[in-house]
Motif scaffolding. Structure first.
Motif, PDB file in Angstrom:
ATOM      1  N   ARG A 157       0.177   6.400  -9.139  1.00 23.49           N
ATOM      2  CA  ARG A 157      -0.885   6.282  -8.134  1.00 23.49           C
ATOM      3  C   ARG A 157      -0.543   5.188  -7.129  1.00 23.49           C
ATOM      4  NH1 ARG A 157      -6.795   7.150 -10.973  1.00 23.49           N
ATOM      5  NH2 ARG A 157      -6.176   8.826 -12.408  1.00 23.49           N
ATOM      6  N   ARG A 158      -1.220   5.243  -5.993  1.00 25.67           N
ATOM      7  CA  ARG A 158      -1.067   4.183  -4.993  1.00 25.67           C
ATOM      8  C   ARG A 158      -2.262   3.228  -5.105  1.00 25.67           C
ATOM      9  NH1 ARG A 158       3.328   5.366  -2.147  1.00 25.67           N
ATOM     10  NH2 ARG A 158       3.875   7.568  -1.866  1.00 25.67           N
ATOM     11  N   PRO A 159      -2.106   1.979  -4.635  1.00 23.54           N
ATOM     12  CA  PRO A 159      -3.183   0.999  -4.784  1.00 23.54           C
ATOM     13  C   PRO A 159      -4.532   1.481  -4.258  1.00 23.54           C
ATOM     14  CG  PRO A 159      -1.169  -0.109  -4.119  1.00 23.54           C
ATOM     15  CD  PRO A 159      -0.882   1.364  -4.097  1.00 23.54           C
ATOM     16  N   ALA A 160      -4.542   2.241  -3.156  1.00 27.48           N
ATOM     17  CA  ALA A 160      -5.805   2.699  -2.566  1.00 27.48           C
ATOM     18  C   ALA A 160      -6.560   3.648  -3.494  1.00 27.48           C
ATOM     19  CB  ALA A 160      -5.544   3.378  -1.226  1.00 27.48           C
ATOM     20  N   GLN A 161      -5.867   4.218  -4.465  1.00 29.92           N
ATOM     21  CA  GLN A 161      -6.505   5.151  -5.402  1.00 29.92           C
ATOM     22  C   GLN A 161      -7.084   4.440  -6.636  1.00 29.92           C
ATOM     23  OE1 GLN A 161      -2.804   7.537  -5.651  1.00 29.92           O
ATOM     24  NE2 GLN A 161      -4.063   9.297  -5.037  1.00 29.92           N
ATOM     25  N   LEU A 162      -7.000   3.121  -6.642  1.00 27.25           N
ATOM     26  CA  LEU A 162      -7.459   2.336  -7.790  1.00 27.25           C
ATOM     27  C   LEU A 162      -8.702   1.521  -7.441  1.00 27.25           C
ATOM     28  CD1 LEU A 162      -4.049   0.853  -9.012  1.00 27.25           C
ATOM     29  CD2 LEU A 162      -5.125   2.984  -9.755  1.00 27.25           C
ATOM     30  N   SER A 163      -9.482   1.183  -8.455  1.00 18.95           N
ATOM     31  CA  SER A 163     -10.613   0.270  -8.260  1.00 18.95           C
ATOM     32  C   SER A 163     -10.095  -1.156  -8.077  1.00 18.95           C
ATOM     33  CB  SER A 163     -11.532   0.321  -9.488  1.00 18.95           C
ATOM     34  OG  SER A 163     -10.875  -0.245 -10.617  1.00 18.95           O
ATOM     35  N   GLY A 164     -11.008  -2.064  -7.687  1.00 16.16           N
ATOM     36  CA  GLY A 164     -10.609  -3.459  -7.513  1.00 16.16           C
ATOM     37  C   GLY A 164     -10.073  -4.075  -8.793  1.00 16.16           C
ATOM     38  N   PRO A 189       0.799  -1.231   0.000  1.00 10.28           N
ATOM     39  CA  PRO A 189       0.000   0.000   0.000  1.00 10.28           C
ATOM     40  C   PRO A 189       0.833   1.284   0.000  1.00 10.28           C
ATOM     41  CG  PRO A 189      -0.086  -1.065   2.155  1.00 10.28           C
ATOM     42  CD  PRO A 189       0.596  -2.027   1.232  1.00 10.28           C
ATOM     43  N   HIS A 190       2.074   1.226   0.548  1.00 13.20           N
ATOM     44  CA  HIS A 190       2.907   2.425   0.653  1.00 13.20           C
ATOM     45  C   HIS A 190       3.685   2.704  -0.635  1.00 13.20           C
ATOM     46  CE1 HIS A 190       5.524  -0.952   1.592  1.00 13.20           C
ATOM     47  NE2 HIS A 190       6.572  -0.190   1.297  1.00 13.20           N
ATOM     48  N   MET A 191       3.637   1.778  -1.591  1.00 14.52           N
ATOM     49  CA  MET A 191       4.356   1.951  -2.857  1.00 14.52           C
ATOM     50  C   MET A 191       3.403   2.415  -3.957  1.00 14.52           C
ATOM     51  SD  MET A 191       6.823  -1.378  -3.213  1.00 14.52           S
ATOM     52  CE  MET A 191       8.132  -1.779  -2.048  1.00 14.52           C
ATOM     53  N   THR A 192       3.930   3.100  -4.961  1.00  8.93           N
ATOM     54  CA  THR A 192       3.145   3.442  -6.139  1.00  8.93           C
ATOM     55  C   THR A 192       2.927   2.186  -6.978  1.00  8.93           C
ATOM     56  OG1 THR A 192       5.058   3.906  -7.528  1.00  8.93           O
ATOM     57  CG2 THR A 192       4.182   5.745  -6.211  1.00  8.93           C
ATOM     58  N   VAL A 193       2.041   2.320  -7.969  1.00  8.93           N
ATOM     59  CA  VAL A 193       1.792   1.218  -8.900  1.00  8.93           C
ATOM     60  C   VAL A 193       3.094   0.791  -9.570  1.00  8.93           C
ATOM     61  CG1 VAL A 193       0.730   0.681 -11.138  1.00  8.93           C
ATOM     62  CG2 VAL A 193      -0.631   1.747  -9.333  1.00  8.93           C
ATOM     63  N   ALA A 194       3.868   1.755 -10.060  1.00 10.48           N
ATOM     64  CA  ALA A 194       5.127   1.447 -10.746  1.00 10.48           C
ATOM     65  C   ALA A 194       6.109   0.751  -9.809  1.00 10.48           C
ATOM     66  CB  ALA A 194       5.753   2.718 -11.303  1.00 10.48           C
ATOM     67  N   GLN A 195       6.163   1.197  -8.557  1.00  8.96           N
ATOM     68  CA  GLN A 195       7.080   0.578  -7.587  1.00  8.96           C
ATOM     69  C   GLN A 195       6.650  -0.849  -7.263  1.00  8.96           C
ATOM     70  OE1 GLN A 195       6.724   3.563  -4.539  1.00  8.96           O
ATOM     71  NE2 GLN A 195       8.616   4.628  -5.152  1.00  8.96           N
ATOM     72  N   ASN A 196       5.337  -1.076  -7.183  1.00 10.07           N
ATOM     73  CA  ASN A 196       4.844  -2.436  -6.954  1.00 10.07           C
ATOM     74  C   ASN A 196       5.251  -3.361  -8.088  1.00 10.07           C
ATOM     75  OD1 ASN A 196       2.822  -3.286  -4.649  1.00 10.07           O
ATOM     76  ND2 ASN A 196       2.458  -1.102  -4.991  1.00 10.07           N
TER      77      ASN A 196
END
Length: 380
Positions: A138-145, A97-104
């Motif tokens: 973006r971070r995961p919390a900012q995305l839909s399922g 959750p603390h990482m961006t999409v790209a970092q994940n």
């Protein structure tokens, strides 16, 4: 010659694999299974059937109690998960959750200590594959399922693994999004030539996505086959009832030859059925017939079997009508009738005659626990 043999060799081989958690009860029993390169294989079954345990042993998160697992011809039973070069997608996404999409997405590449410029290029390519190019910061919390599941998929694909494992990856999504993601995953599989092993308890999902489906129950593969063969030609009563909708009629075998048997139902009716795993005259058997293979009050070519009953209930579902019929002997049977503007809707209490073909009615016995049904080879 070596390269040719390698092409023909299954990517994954389970040989006599067993798994017990308590030393007494086998969760997976004597599993022999070959998975071919580039195929989409689904492990399907109810909770506790052994499908997820099989996937976890392949991933390296569980160790077999007995037997051997090979990847690309190499034994991997003692190889830790991070050294198996296997991508993994979970139901709960497992994103940081603390990482961006790209970092994940970059995380598996950083673990493998790739240069930063290579990481950036591979991350962008993977996000492009799942149509999230613009969401990298973006971070995961900012995305839909559905978007989070796409990120998890990109992370599993970014290091170009030879095998991708998916454990109920769409279970948390609503029906419409789940169906959309099914097609996205299938299209990626086809486009990239991936080998995918997919776990689900949803039989419609398995039929939609798979090249082959292995149906598990009680730690045993009951049948492994193409989706159409599982539906049209189930090898035992468990598969017939688990895959799609099915009617069961019980009776005694009174006559049989190599391909067909005559069965006296408990109400005295005589039915001819395809002989699947019936072995003796006098044996009890369960007849399996799909609701759409029953014809109502009409002549149909080859439909020589006849049963009479009374309509108990009709349910209008738009493209078809479900008719629940009580047979003369007391058994209940369900019929699917294609709806249309000129169809006279059956009503409760109406007398009704059902006809069906011998080849659409299969004489089955429940499979013995601990033994795979006679479904042919587990190889492709």
């Amino acid at each position: 010659m070596v390269a040719e043999q390698n092409e023909q060799q299954p990517l994954v081989q389970f040989s006599q694999v067993q798994k017990s958690y308590d030393g007494e009860t086998l969760v997976v029993k004597h599993l022999d299974l070959d998975i071919q390169r580039g195929e989409f294989l689904t492990l399907l079954g109810p909770s506790g059937s052994g499908k997820t345990t099989t996937l976890m042993m392949l991933a390296g998160f569980e160790v077999p109690t007995h037997g051997d697992i090979r990847l690309n011809g190499r034994a991997i039973t003692s190889t830790p998960p991070h050294k198996r070069n296997i991508g993994m997608v979970f139901q709960n996404y497992a994103l940081f959750p603390h990482m961006t999409v790209a970092q994940n997405v970059a995380f598996p590449l950083e673990v493998r200590k790739l240069p930063k410029d290579q990481i950036a290029a591979k991350v962008q390519k993977a996000l492009g594959m799942v149509r999230l190019d613009a969401f990298g910061q973006r971070r995961p919390a900012q995305l839909s399922g559905g978007q989070q599941q796409r990120v998890a998929l990109a992370r599993a694909l970014v290091f170009e693994p030879e095998l991708v494992l998916m454990d109920e990856p769409l279970g948390a999504l609503d029906k419409q999004l789940r169906e959309h993601m099914q097609m996205e995953i299938k299209h990626l599989h086809d486009k990239l030539g991936l080998t995918v092993v997919y776990v689900t308890h949803d039989q419609s999902e398995a039929l939609t996505m798979s090249d082959r489906v292995a149906v598990f129950n009680d730690g045993v593969i009951q049948q492994i086959d193409s989706p159409s063969a599982l539906y049209e030609k189930p090898r035992n009563s468990f598969v017939a009832n688990f895959i799609g909708e099915n009617n069961n009629l019980n009776g005694e075998v009174v006559e049989m030859d190599q391909e067909v048997c005559a069965v006296r139902l408990d109400d005295g009716s005589l039915v001819r059925a395809a002989r699947i795993n019936v072995h003796a005259v006098g044996a009890r058997t369960t007849l399996s017939i799909r609701p759409e293979r029953l014809y109502v009050d009409q002549e149909h070519e080859g439909a020589t079997n006849q049963l009479s009953g009374q309509v108990e209930e009709t349910i209008y579902l738009g493209d078809h009508i479900r008719v629940v019929v009580r047979l003369a002997g007391g058994d209940q049977i369900m019929v699917k009738v294609q709806a249309g503007p000129h169809l006279a809707m059956p009503r409760p209490g109406d007398a009704i005659r059902l006809a069906f073909r011998t080849e659409d009615c299969r004489a089955l016995n429940p499979v013995a626990a601990g033994k795979m049904a006679d479904a042919g080879s587990t190889s492709h």
